[in-house]
Structures are given as structure tokens and as C-alpha cells.
Enzyme design. Structure first.
Site, mmCIF file in Angstrom:
data_model
loop_
_atom_site.group_PDB
_atom_site.id
_atom_site.type_symbol
_atom_site.label_atom_id
_atom_site.label_comp_id
_atom_site.label_asym_id
_atom_site.label_seq_id
_atom_site.Cartn_x
_atom_site.Cartn_y
_atom_site.Cartn_z
ATOM 1 N N THR A 61 42.917 35.099 33.666
ATOM 2 C CA THR A 61 43.784 35.680 34.691
ATOM 3 C C THR A 61 43.352 37.099 35.056
ATOM 4 O O THR A 61 42.688 37.783 34.289
ATOM 5 C CB THR A 61 45.245 35.739 34.192
ATOM 6 O OG1 THR A 61 45.301 36.537 32.988
ATOM 7 C CG2 THR A 61 45.784 34.355 33.894
ATOM 8 N N ASP A 91 41.591 39.115 32.010
ATOM 9 C CA ASP A 91 40.286 39.721 32.302
ATOM 10 C C ASP A 91 40.490 41.165 32.781
ATOM 11 O O ASP A 91 40.225 41.502 33.927
ATOM 12 C CB ASP A 91 39.597 38.864 33.369
ATOM 13 C CG ASP A 91 38.169 39.279 33.635
ATOM 14 O OD1 ASP A 91 37.669 40.192 32.951
ATOM 15 O OD2 ASP A 91 37.545 38.683 34.534
ATOM 16 N N LYS A 93 39.123 44.068 31.648
ATOM 17 C CA LYS A 93 37.940 44.943 31.669
ATOM 18 C C LYS A 93 38.322 46.411 31.432
ATOM 19 O O LYS A 93 38.028 47.298 32.231
ATOM 20 C CB LYS A 93 37.168 44.806 32.979
ATOM 21 C CG LYS A 93 36.594 43.410 33.219
ATOM 22 C CD LYS A 93 35.696 43.397 34.453
ATOM 23 C CE LYS A 93 35.117 42.015 34.718
ATOM 24 N NZ LYS A 93 36.082 41.071 35.303
ATOM 25 N N GLY A 98 39.815 55.507 23.895
ATOM 26 C CA GLY A 98 40.626 54.707 22.988
ATOM 27 C C GLY A 98 42.117 54.907 23.116
ATOM 28 O O GLY A 98 42.890 53.944 23.152
ATOM 29 N N TYR A 213 25.247 31.996 41.196
ATOM 30 C CA TYR A 213 25.750 30.870 40.416
ATOM 31 C C TYR A 213 24.647 30.127 39.676
ATOM 32 O O TYR A 213 23.528 29.980 40.170
ATOM 33 C CB TYR A 213 26.483 29.882 41.333
ATOM 34 C CG TYR A 213 27.771 30.424 41.888
ATOM 35 C CD1 TYR A 213 28.891 30.567 41.079
ATOM 36 C CD2 TYR A 213 27.874 30.809 43.226
ATOM 37 C CE1 TYR A 213 30.083 31.075 41.581
ATOM 38 C CE2 TYR A 213 29.063 31.317 43.740
ATOM 39 C CZ TYR A 213 30.157 31.447 42.910
ATOM 40 O OH TYR A 213 31.335 31.955 43.405
#
EC number: 4.1.1.23
Length: 265
Positions: A61, A91, A93, A98, A213
Site C-alpha cells: 500500500t 511502502d 520509504k 532516526g 518492466y
């Protein structure tokens, strides 16, 4: 090399709890397919998730593009994950220091760590990003993927960036269980990184926006990837969602069986 063992064998010996669950689920459901559901409404997301659910091991997602997000969406996604036996991969990313990512992961409106089994991070900020996310995710049994390589044309994730990312993963195997990458990352007998590979298509080679792809055979047999990530190839035609999910699941699983066969001692 662990890459070439069966998912079941890899699950039995993996040090990461999330990876163990994932491998067991893949073997149980005979699927190494992840569907990337990049849609902007709650209704679309839940509809596609329910349609592809029986055929996937992971539902990927982008929760922050859903315009009408609410916590009922999360609750329904969790119910679908249980109903169809898949893991959820947000997802996200992450790409900050931190202390910041720790709050982005646990808090805010999305509270990602509370519902997403898997998430991912760029390694640009250094190892602190893994430590920060791990403080939140490890007690919850979550798993982290690092972005080692991307499938878009001109991506800067290559060379020393990729090799440094692998070294960071080796130092944090309790939480980092794999990579978003285009080929296998295992080099030593004592490591087993799961590779999820985006940019998989059976019918096209690109999308005009830089995406390139490859087929499931290229990803799994030739490059040593473990899970194929497919998006528009499955839900691009609303009338074909279930049929395409079945098709990609079969292609991915056939490629995995071929790889196991080729490398049997």
C-alpha cells in the site's frame, strides 16, 4: 546458497520473525506475488485488496495517497489480511534521521507500525534510520526492507550505495530481513535476505514515465528475486483484476519451482 532453497526451508531457519511468517505463508498459499495497490480512494483500495487477496502473499500500500483515509480503512485492511492470509506492506520509504522516522512510523494520523507487517526505508540518512524504526517495529514483530535498487530508469541506487545498504542490513538482521532490489543479495551461507522486486510485467516493457518492466522468469530464475511486485498489470483493467492476479501468481510460482529444480543438489 539460501536463495535457492525452498521457501519452507528458508522459513524454518530464518532469524527474523516477520520473514519466518512470510515464508510459511508463501509456501502455504503457493504464492510469491505482491500486488502494489496505488489507488486514491478507500473504496478502490478495499475492493482490489479483496479481489487479489486469495492470490497474494503481500499487499503493498501507499496509504498516504488515499484521499478519504480513515481508521476504518485500516481495520478493514487488517480483516482482509486475516481472511485471505496475506501480509500488509506499507511502502513508506522512510528517509529521515532516526528520531524523526521513529515518530513517523509509530504516530501521526497513519500509525503505520500498528497495522503494517512490513515497511521499508532508504539508507541515505545512515544506520540511525534502522535503529529508530527498530525501536518501534521490533517489539511488534515487524520487519524492515531496505531500498537497495529501484526499477526506474536513471535511479541512483547502485554501486557503493547498494553495497553499503547490504552492509547495514548485515549488521541489523534482527529487524532488516530483506531488500527492494532487482537481483539476489545473498553472498554468504549464513545470510538469507528476502528480495522483493518491483517493475514486473508480462505484457509491457515500460510505462513512458521511466518504469522498466521484467518478466517473473527474469526476476526469479535469472536474477534471484523472491517476490514479484505487480501493480497496474493486475488492476489496470477493472474487469480483469482477479484473472490477472491468478495469471501473475501462476507465473511467479512456476518461476520459483523452476529455480528450485535448477539448483537442486
Amino acid at each position: 546458497m539460501n536463495t535457492y532453497k525452498t521457501y519452507s526451508e528458508r522459513g524454518q531457519q530464518h532469524p527474523n520473525a516477520c520473514a519466518r511468517s512470510l515464508f510459511e505463508l508463501m509456501e502455504r498459499n503457493e504464492s510469491n506475488l505482491s500486488v502494489a495497490v496505488d489507488v486514491t480512494t478507500k473504496k478502490e483500495l478495499l475492493s482490489i485488496a479483496d479481489a487479489v487477496g486469495p492470490f497474494v502473499c503481500v499487499l503493498k500500500t501507499h496509504i498516504d495517497i488515499v484521499e478519504d483515509f480513515d481508521h476504518d480503512l485500516v481495520a478493514q485492511l487488517e480483516q482482509l489480511a486475516k481472511k485471505h492470509d496475506f501480509l500488509i506492506f506499507e511502502d513508506r520509504k522512510f528517509a529521515d534521521i532516526g528520531n524523526t522516522v521513529k515518530h513517523q512510523y509509530a504516530n501521526g494520523i497513519y500509525k503505520i507500525a500498528s497495522w503494517s507487517h512490513i515497511t521499508n526505508a532508504h539508507t541515505v540518512p545512515g544506520e540511525g534510520i534502522i535503529k529508530g524504526l527498530g525501536e518501534v517495529g521490533l517489539p511488534l514483530g515487524r520487519g524492515l526492507l531496505l531500498l537497495a535498487e529501484m526499477s526506474s530508469k536513471g535511479a541512483l541506487t547502485k554501486g557503493s550505495y547498494t553495497s553499503e545498504s547490504v552492509e547495514m542490513a548485515r549488521r541489523n538482521k534482527d529487524f532488516v530481513f530483506g531488500f527492494i532490489a532487482q537481483h539476489k543479495m545473498n553472498e554468504h551461507d549464513d545470510e538469507d535476505f528476502v528480495v522483493m522486486s518491483p517493475g514486473v510485467g508480462l505484457d509491457v516493457k515500460g510505462d513512458g514515465l521511466g518504469q522498466q518492466y521484467r518478466t517473473p522468469h527474469e526476476v526469479i530464475v535469472e536474477s534471484g528475486g523472491d517476490i514479484i511486485i505487480v501493480g497496474r498489470g493486475i488492476y489496470g483493467n477493472p474487469d480483469q483484476v482477479e484473472a490477472q492476479a491468478k495469471r501473475y501468481r501462476q507465473a511467479g510460482w512456476d518461476a520459483y519451482l523452476e529455480r528450485v529444480r535448477l539448483h537442486k543438489k
